[in-house]
Design an enzyme around this catalytic site. Structure first.
Site, PDB file in Angstrom:
ATOM      1  CB  SER A 145     -91.274  20.810  28.608  1.00 11.68           C
ATOM      2  OG  SER A 145     -91.594  19.782  29.520  1.00 11.68           O
ATOM      3  CE1 TYR A 158     -90.354  17.390  24.253  1.00 16.88           C
ATOM      4  CE2 TYR A 158     -90.466  16.903  26.605  1.00 16.88           C
ATOM      5  CZ  TYR A 158     -90.918  17.603  25.508  1.00 16.88           C
ATOM      6  OH  TYR A 158     -91.929  18.523  25.657  1.00 16.88           O
TER       7      TYR A 158
END
Length: 264
Positions: A145, A158
């Site tokens: 990401s 995360y």
């Protein structure tokens, strides 16, 4: 060239019941993979995708499995070996995020995320890469990401898992030089999937400005994988953000990350 490279190959896609997993499977089928192995928890959605891809001429097997469960990656590898299936392309797509202040998110939920995003991904990579190296052919795709490039308050754990995925994948790709096997990490930004619903976040102005479709991310991701490069950011706005953060003082980068993610 891509269709020729993947013609007749077998691809394993995790997290294949929705979002990017579905579009990765569609993209690989369109590029000539003869066999697709789809893994996820939701059997009904897997069956829908199976029927769709079989109508397009692909052979599709589904495995209903929670990869965050203890021993699940090894169980999957053992099952495929018993069935005589060899995996040429591994797409480690399964994963999720959690939005909110870290101390307010339960440990059980955080542990599940860490298990899936990092430990299951690493174990699957080891198991299938060893087989690929023996055959001297294979592709592995890891999904990170843009959050991998900076600490992100409200996505603290995360983003940390995705930083791990990026670092691990790039290092693994270097170690695999000369084996016929590669590991490519792709880093999408905001993508139109179930991610925000699962994480518990409402879309912000930043999400609305930069959001890409799942299909275009999958298309670009597979093409980056076929280059055998160690990593790549998907989308020019996302690339620019990841590039400029390296010149930003860390405290400022953290503060900016919070401002872009916070819900008013």
């Amino acid at each position: 060239m891509a269709a020729t490279t993947l013609s007749g190959k077998t691809a394993l896609v995790t997290g294949a019941s929705s979002g990017l997993g579905v579009d990765f499977a569609r993209e690989l089928a369109g590029l000539g993979c003869k066999q697709l192995i789809l893994v996820a928890r939701r059997e009904d959605l897997l069956k829908q995708l199976q029927a769709e891809l079989q109508q397009r001429g692909a052979q599709v097997s589904i495995v209903t499995l929670d990869l965050a469960a203890a021993g699940a990656p090894q169980a999957l590898h053992d099952l495929l070996r018993q069935q005589g299936m060899t995996v040429d392309v591994l797409v480690n797509n399964a994963g999720f995020g959690l939005f909110g202040k870290d101390l307010e998110i339960s440990w059980d939920r955080t542990r599940q995320m860490l298990q899936l995003n990092m430990l299951a991904l690493t174990e699957l990579s080891k198991l299938f890469a060893r087989d690929m190296v023996k055959r001297r052919f294979g592709y592995i795709m890891q999904i990170a990401s843009t959050g991998a490039y900076q600490p992100t308050p409200t996505y603290a754990a995360y983003s940390a898992t995705k930083a791990y995925v990026l670092s691990y994948g790039e290092a693994l790709n270097y170690e695999l030089r000369g084996t016929g096997v590669s590991c490519t990490v792709i880093s999408p930004g905001v993508t139109a999937t179930e991610f925000l619903k699962v994480s518990g976040q409402k879309p912000t102005w930043y999400h609305r400005l930069t959001m890409m479709s799942s299909a275009e991310v999958a298309r670009a991701g597979v093409r980056k994988m076929l280059t055998r490069r160690g990593s790549g950011v998907i989308g020019w706005l996302n690339w620019l953000a990841a590039f400029t953060v390296r010149f930003t003082p860390r405290p400022l980068a953290v503060a900016l990350g919070y401002q872009l993610m916070k819900n008013d």
